[in-house]
Design an enzyme around this catalytic site. Structure first.
Site, PDB file in Angstrom:
ATOM      1  N   TYR A  99     -12.565  14.026  -5.952  1.00 26.47           N
ATOM      2  CA  TYR A  99     -11.767  13.117  -6.791  1.00 26.47           C
ATOM      3  C   TYR A  99     -10.950  13.922  -7.802  1.00 26.47           C
ATOM      4  CZ  TYR A  99     -10.585  10.095 -10.679  1.00 26.47           C
ATOM      5  OH  TYR A  99      -9.902   9.477 -11.686  1.00 26.47           O
ATOM      6  N   LYS A 115      -6.643  14.693  -8.264  1.00 26.30           N
ATOM      7  CA  LYS A 115      -5.846  14.518  -9.484  1.00 26.30           C
ATOM      8  C   LYS A 115      -5.148  15.831  -9.860  1.00 26.30           C
ATOM      9  CE  LYS A 115      -6.690  10.174 -10.341  1.00 26.30           C
ATOM     10  NZ  LYS A 115      -5.644   9.157 -10.492  1.00 26.30           N
ATOM     11  N   ALA A 152      -5.397   4.670  -7.380  1.00 32.85           N
ATOM     12  CA  ALA A 152      -6.203   5.758  -6.816  1.00 32.85           C
ATOM     13  C   ALA A 152      -7.600   5.244  -6.536  1.00 32.85           C
ATOM     14  CB  ALA A 152      -6.293   6.922  -7.801  1.00 32.85           C
ATOM     15  N   ASP A 161       0.852  -1.180   0.000  1.00 35.27           N
ATOM     16  CA  ASP A 161       0.000   0.000   0.000  1.00 35.27           C
ATOM     17  C   ASP A 161       0.895   1.239   0.000  1.00 35.27           C
ATOM     18  OD1 ASP A 161      -3.147   0.550   1.142  1.00 35.27           O
ATOM     19  OD2 ASP A 161      -1.692   2.209   1.261  1.00 35.27           O
ATOM     20  N   SER A 178      -6.997  12.822 -15.081  1.00 31.55           N
ATOM     21  CA  SER A 178      -8.393  12.627 -15.490  1.00 31.55           C
ATOM     22  C   SER A 178      -8.975  13.901 -16.076  1.00 31.55           C
ATOM     23  CB  SER A 178      -9.200  12.240 -14.252  1.00 31.55           C
ATOM     24  OG  SER A 178     -10.568  12.303 -14.517  1.00 31.55           O
ATOM     25  N   GLY A 238     -23.379  16.589 -10.616  1.00 33.93           N
ATOM     26  CA  GLY A 238     -21.980  16.726 -11.038  1.00 33.93           C
ATOM     27  C   GLY A 238     -21.680  16.200 -12.429  1.00 33.93           C
ATOM     28  N   ARG A 276     -27.742  12.910 -12.494  1.00 37.99           N
ATOM     29  CA  ARG A 276     -26.803  12.609 -11.421  1.00 37.99           C
ATOM     30  C   ARG A 276     -26.030  13.894 -11.123  1.00 37.99           C
ATOM     31  NH1 ARG A 276     -22.547   7.765 -12.479  1.00 37.99           N
ATOM     32  NH2 ARG A 276     -21.573   9.355 -13.775  1.00 37.99           N
TER      33      ARG A 276
HETATM   34  N1  UDP Z   1     -24.859   6.951 -16.539  1.00 36.11           N
HETATM   35  C1  UDP Z   1     -26.206   6.607 -16.532  1.00 36.11           C
HETATM   36  N2  UDP Z   1     -26.578   5.542 -15.763  1.00 36.11           N
HETATM   37  C2  UDP Z   1     -25.692   4.801 -15.029  1.00 36.11           C
HETATM   38  C3  UDP Z   1     -24.317   5.160 -15.074  1.00 36.11           C
HETATM   39  C4  UDP Z   1     -23.938   6.240 -15.841  1.00 36.11           C
HETATM   40  O1  UDP Z   1     -27.035   7.235 -17.158  1.00 36.11           O
HETATM   41  O2  UDP Z   1     -26.108   3.864 -14.341  1.00 36.11           O
HETATM   42  C5  UDP Z   1     -24.436   8.092 -17.372  1.00 36.11           C
HETATM   43  C6  UDP Z   1     -23.736   9.168 -16.553  1.00 36.11           C
HETATM   44  O3  UDP Z   1     -24.697  10.088 -16.081  1.00 36.11           O
HETATM   45  C7  UDP Z   1     -22.810   9.778 -17.615  1.00 36.11           C
HETATM   46  C8  UDP Z   1     -22.474   8.605 -18.534  1.00 36.11           C
HETATM   47  O4  UDP Z   1     -23.475   7.621 -18.287  1.00 36.11           O
HETATM   48  O5  UDP Z   1     -23.483  10.746 -18.359  1.00 36.11           O
HETATM   49  C9  UDP Z   1     -21.121   7.997 -18.248  1.00 36.11           C
HETATM   50  O6  UDP Z   1     -21.041   7.748 -16.861  1.00 36.11           O
HETATM   51  P1  UDP Z   1     -19.898   6.864 -16.214  1.00 36.11           P
HETATM   52  O7  UDP Z   1     -20.214   6.725 -14.752  1.00 36.11           O
HETATM   53  O8  UDP Z   1     -19.734   5.610 -17.001  1.00 36.11           O
HETATM   54  O9  UDP Z   1     -18.579   7.716 -16.432  1.00 36.11           O
HETATM   55  P2  UDP Z   1     -18.241   9.253 -16.025  1.00 36.11           P
HETATM   56  O10 UDP Z   1     -18.557  10.074 -17.247  1.00 36.11           O
HETATM   57  O11 UDP Z   1     -19.072   9.612 -14.835  1.00 36.11           O
HETATM   58  O12 UDP Z   1     -16.793   9.202 -15.741  1.00 36.11           O
END
Ligand code: UDP
Length: 342
Positions: free
Chosen positions: A153, A157, A87, A63, A129, A301, A299
Site C-alpha cells: 500500500y 503511494k 485508492a 472506474d 500517506s 507492520g 499487528r
Molecule cells: N489498533 C488496535 N486494534 C484494532 C485496530 C487498530 O490496537 O482493532 C491499533 C493499531 O495497531 C495502531 C492504532 O491502533 O497502533 C491505529 O491503527 P489504525 O488501523 O486505526 O490506523 P493505522 O495507524 O494502521 O493507519
C-alpha cells in the site's frame, strides 16, 4: 469545475462538502467500491446546513481502469483541477494481494494523469500517506525523512509521488501530494463519517463495540483487540497522530489555491500523539460507556510511534489543524455513529 476522484469515500466526501460550502462546483467520480452513494447525498445536506447556497455535486460512476469513460468526463465538464482520493487502502490486504493495489492505485492514477494531460488539465492534489515513510528513523516525521515503505500500500503511494515528480518535470504538472497521518472523526453535522466495510481502524471499531454494548441485550458482540502492549511507549501501546477529517478537507481546499506557487509533498497531522489505550479511555469518557477490550499480539507492520511535523504545511498552505483535542475528534465520530445512515 473541480474533479474529485473518490469523492464518495471517507476523506473525499468531507472534502467535497467543504468545497461546495465554499461555493465551488464539483464533479465526483467514484466507482462506489469503497465509496458510498449515500455519502454524496448526505454531504450535500450537511453543506446546506452550513451554507444554503451550496450547489449539489455532479456525480459520475466511473472506474479509473476505464480510460474512455475518463476521457468523456473531461470532455463533458470544464475541469480546472483534480483532487484524487481513489485508492484501495487496507494495508494487510495489500500484502496478500499486491496485484489489486498496483493495478487500482498505480495504474488507475496513471490513467487519470494521462486523461488530464490529454485534456490540458495540469493541476492535481493527491492523497498520499505517512505509510510512504515506513519505520520512522526519528520523530516527529518531517517531509525530508527517508521514504522506505514496509507494505505494498505504502509502495503504491510512493510510486505515485514519483510519477507526479516526473510528470511535473516533463509536462509541467502542478501537484501537491498530501501525506495524511491517521484521519479520524466526522462531519460536525453528523451527516457523513467513516464507513468502511470491513472496518479496521481503531476509533470506529471502539465506538462500534461500545454501541453494541448499548443494544437491547446488553451483550458485547465485538471486542476491541489492543494490538501489542509491549511497545517502547509510556503505556506500552502504539502512538498515532489522529487528524480531524474536517481539517484534512480544509487542507485540500488550501492546497488547490497554492498549486501555482508550490509543487511537492506535505505532511498533514497535528504533531500530537495518542496511544491506543488513551483512545479507548477517551472514547469511554465521551460516550459514558465501557469498551470491551482484550489484549492481542502486535499487528505486523505497526511502527510504535507515528507523529507528523506539520511545519511545512503551515508554511506552504497557511494551514493549522483546528480540532486537535482527541476528545473533540472522538466526539464527532461518536455523534456520527449515533446518527449513522450508511
Ligand atoms: N489498533 C488496535 N486494534 C484494532 C485496530 C487498530 O490496537 O482493532 C491499533 C493499531 O495497531 C495502531 C492504532 O491502533 O497502533 C491505529 O491503527 P489504525 O488501523 O486505526 O490506523 P493505522 O495507524 O494502521 O493507519
Amino acid at each position: 469545475m473541480l474533479l474529485v476522484v473518490g469523492g464518495a469515500g471517507y476523506i473525499g466526501s468531507h472534502t467535497v462538502k467543504h468545497l461546495i460550502e465554499q461555493n465551488q462546483e464539483c464533479v465526483i467520480v467514484d466507482n462506489l467500491v469503497s465509496g458510498n452513494q449515500a455519502a454524496v447525498e448526505n454531504l450535500y445536506n450537511s453543506a446546506l446546513i452550513n451554507n444554503p447556497k451550496s450547489q449539489a455535486p455532479h456525480f459520475e460512476k466511473v472506474d479509473l481502469a476505464d480510460c474512455l469513460a475518463l476521457a468523456k468526463i473531461f470532455k463533458k465538464h470544464q475541469i480546472s483541477a483534480v483532487i484524487h482520493f481513489a485508492a484501495y487502502a487496507y494495508v494487510g490486504e495489500s500484502v496478500t494481494n499486491p496485484r489489486k493495489y498496483y493495478l487500482n492505485n498505480v495504474v488507475g492514477t496513471l490513467n487519470l494523469l494521462n486523461a488530464m494531460l490529454d485534456a490540458g488539465v495540469n493541476k492535481i492534489v493527491f492523497s498520499s500517506s505517512c505509510a510512504t515513510y515506513g519505520n520512522p528513523q526519528y520523530t516527529p516525521l518531517d517531509e525530508k525523512h527517508l521514504q522506505n515503505p514496509i507494505n505494498p500500500y505504502g509502495q503504491t503511494k510512493l510510486i505515485i509521488e514519483k510519477m507526479l515528480t516526473d510528470y511535473r518535470v516533463a509536462y509541467g504538472l502542478k501537484y501537491i501530494a498530501l501525506r495524511y497521518f491517521n484521519a479520524a472523526g466526522a462531519d460536525k453535522n453528523a451527516q457523513i463519517g467513516e464507513s468502511h466495510n470491513p472496518e479496521t481502524h481503531l476509533i470506529p471499531l471502539v465506538l462500534e463495540a461500545i454501541l453494541q454494548r448499548t443494544a437491547a441485550d446488553k451483550k458485547p458482540k465485538s471486542v476491541v483487540k489492543i494490538f501489542g502492549t509491549d511497545y517502547d511507549t509510556p503505556d506500552g501501546t502504539c502512538i498515532r497522530d489522529y487528524i480531524a477529517v474536517d481539517d484534512l478537507a480544509l487542507a485540500h481546499y488550501l492546497a488547490l489555491e497554492q498549486l501555482d506557487n508550490f509543487s511537492g509533498c506535505l505532511n498533514l497531522g497535528t504533531g500530537i500523539g495518542t496511544s491506543v489505550k488513551r483512545v479507548i479511555a477517551v472514547a469511554e469518557e465521551v460516550t459514558g460507556q465501557a469498551c470491551p477490550v482484550e489484549y492481542a499480539p502486535r499487528r505486523v507492520g505497526d511502527p510504535p510511534i507515528l507523529l507528523a511535523s506539520n511545519k511545512m504545511a503551515q508554511e506552504v498552505l497557511g494551514w493549522t489543524p483546528k480540532t486537535i483535542d482527541i476528545r473533540d475528534i472522538i466526539r464527532t465520530a461518536w455523534n456520527w455513529q449515533l446518527n449513522r445512515k450508511f
